[in-house]
Scaffold this motif. Structure first.
Motif, PDB file in Angstrom:
ATOM      1  N   GLU A  20       0.837  -1.213   0.000  1.00 25.10           N
ATOM      2  CA  GLU A  20       0.000   0.000   0.000  1.00 25.10           C
ATOM      3  C   GLU A  20       0.864   1.252   0.000  1.00 25.10           C
ATOM      4  O   GLU A  20       0.532   2.244  -0.652  1.00 25.10           O
ATOM      5  CB  GLU A  20      -0.941  -0.003   1.208  1.00 25.10           C
ATOM      6  CG  GLU A  20      -2.053  -1.032   1.117  1.00 25.10           C
ATOM      7  CD  GLU A  20      -3.010  -0.758  -0.026  1.00 25.10           C
ATOM      8  OE1 GLU A  20      -3.287   0.421  -0.327  1.00 25.10           O
ATOM      9  OE2 GLU A  20      -3.470  -1.727  -0.633  1.00 25.10           O
ATOM     10  N   ALA A  21       1.988   1.226   0.734  1.00 22.02           N
ATOM     11  CA  ALA A  21       2.887   2.379   0.753  1.00 22.02           C
ATOM     12  C   ALA A  21       3.479   2.620  -0.624  1.00 22.02           C
ATOM     13  O   ALA A  21       3.597   3.776  -1.074  1.00 22.02           O
ATOM     14  CB  ALA A  21       3.998   2.162   1.780  1.00 22.02           C
ATOM     15  N   ALA A  22       3.837   1.558  -1.349  1.00 23.65           N
ATOM     16  CA  ALA A  22       4.384   1.701  -2.696  1.00 23.65           C
ATOM     17  C   ALA A  22       3.321   2.250  -3.649  1.00 23.65           C
ATOM     18  O   ALA A  22       3.614   3.088  -4.503  1.00 23.65           O
ATOM     19  CB  ALA A  22       4.906   0.359  -3.197  1.00 23.65           C
ATOM     20  N   LYS A  23       2.067   1.783  -3.514  1.00 25.21           N
ATOM     21  CA  LYS A  23       0.985   2.301  -4.357  1.00 25.21           C
ATOM     22  C   LYS A  23       0.763   3.782  -4.115  1.00 25.21           C
ATOM     23  O   LYS A  23       0.558   4.557  -5.059  1.00 25.21           O
ATOM     24  CB  LYS A  23      -0.316   1.530  -4.090  1.00 25.21           C
ATOM     25  CG  LYS A  23      -0.365   0.187  -4.775  1.00 25.21           C
ATOM     26  CD  LYS A  23      -1.582  -0.648  -4.459  1.00 25.21           C
ATOM     27  CE  LYS A  23      -2.881   0.068  -4.426  1.00 25.21           C
ATOM     28  NZ  LYS A  23      -4.026  -0.821  -4.176  1.00 25.21           N
ATOM     29  N   LYS A  24       0.819   4.207  -2.839  1.00 24.61           N
ATOM     30  CA  LYS A  24       0.645   5.634  -2.524  1.00 24.61           C
ATOM     31  C   LYS A  24       1.779   6.455  -3.111  1.00 24.61           C
ATOM     32  O   LYS A  24       1.557   7.559  -3.620  1.00 24.61           O
ATOM     33  CB  LYS A  24       0.584   5.828  -1.019  1.00 24.61           C
ATOM     34  CG  LYS A  24      -0.712   5.387  -0.391  1.00 24.61           C
ATOM     35  CD  LYS A  24      -0.689   5.621   1.100  1.00 24.61           C
ATOM     36  CE  LYS A  24      -1.934   5.060   1.768  1.00 24.61           C
ATOM     37  NZ  LYS A  24      -1.884   5.207   3.234  1.00 24.61           N
ATOM     38  N   ALA A  25       3.004   5.945  -3.066  1.00 24.64           N
ATOM     39  CA  ALA A  25       4.140   6.669  -3.619  1.00 24.64           C
ATOM     40  C   ALA A  25       4.020   6.817  -5.127  1.00 24.64           C
ATOM     41  O   ALA A  25       4.293   7.891  -5.683  1.00 24.64           O
ATOM     42  CB  ALA A  25       5.443   5.956  -3.256  1.00 24.64           C
ATOM     43  N   VAL A  26       3.590   5.754  -5.812  1.00 27.28           N
ATOM     44  CA  VAL A  26       3.408   5.811  -7.270  1.00 27.28           C
ATOM     45  C   VAL A  26       2.293   6.787  -7.625  1.00 27.28           C
ATOM     46  O   VAL A  26       2.417   7.579  -8.557  1.00 27.28           O
ATOM     47  CB  VAL A  26       3.126   4.403  -7.837  1.00 27.28           C
ATOM     48  CG1 VAL A  26       2.650   4.472  -9.273  1.00 27.28           C
ATOM     49  CG2 VAL A  26       4.356   3.527  -7.719  1.00 27.28           C
TER      50      VAL A  26
END
Length: 130
Positions: A20-26
């Motif tokens: 989820e953190a990677a999705k938010k960063a993207v």
């Protein structure tokens, strides 16, 4: 816990999900990139503004394109090849896109004809006037 005489421990926060953190960063990077894009209506250039790929857009062309956006002329045609040995009549559909002045010729497929479903006789392109 209270019945056993032990104090209840404080609440723990849920561990952060790395996916989820990677999705938010993207998503944040995409929004930043989109916010930095130039508005194509700010100037009269489409695409590259310098070099051999530069395309100059005139105002009357944009008005024409706005009026003709999504409008397509459709014609039905038949290729009559019955004079050859194993010739047959092949139905085609001709699409003329008014916005871009391009043409596309597609074969109209019928079920159980024994022919391979070839998608296009002529892909969408501009034809020379001569």
């Amino acid at each position: 816990y209270e019945e056993q005489g032990q104090p209840q421990p404080p609440n723990f926060s849920a561990p952060e999900d790395q996916h989820e953190a990677a999705k938010k960063a993207v998503k944040a990077a995409d929004e930043l990139r989109r916010s930095k894009r130039r508005d194509p209506e700010d100037d009269l250039f489409d695409g590259d503004t310098v070099g051999p790929g530069a395309v100059f857009r005139f105002e009357e062309d944009t008005k024409k394109q706005d009026q003709l956006d999504g409008k397509v002329l459709r014609f039905y045609a038949c290729w009559d090849d019955t004079k050859s040995t194993f010739g047959q009549k092949l139905p085609f559909v001709i699409y003329y896109y008014l916005k871009t002045d391009t043409l596309e010729v597609a074969e109209h497929h019928r079920a159980n004809t024994g022919r391979d479903p070839f998608p296009l006789l002529l892909r969408r392109c501009q034809l020379p006037k001569s």
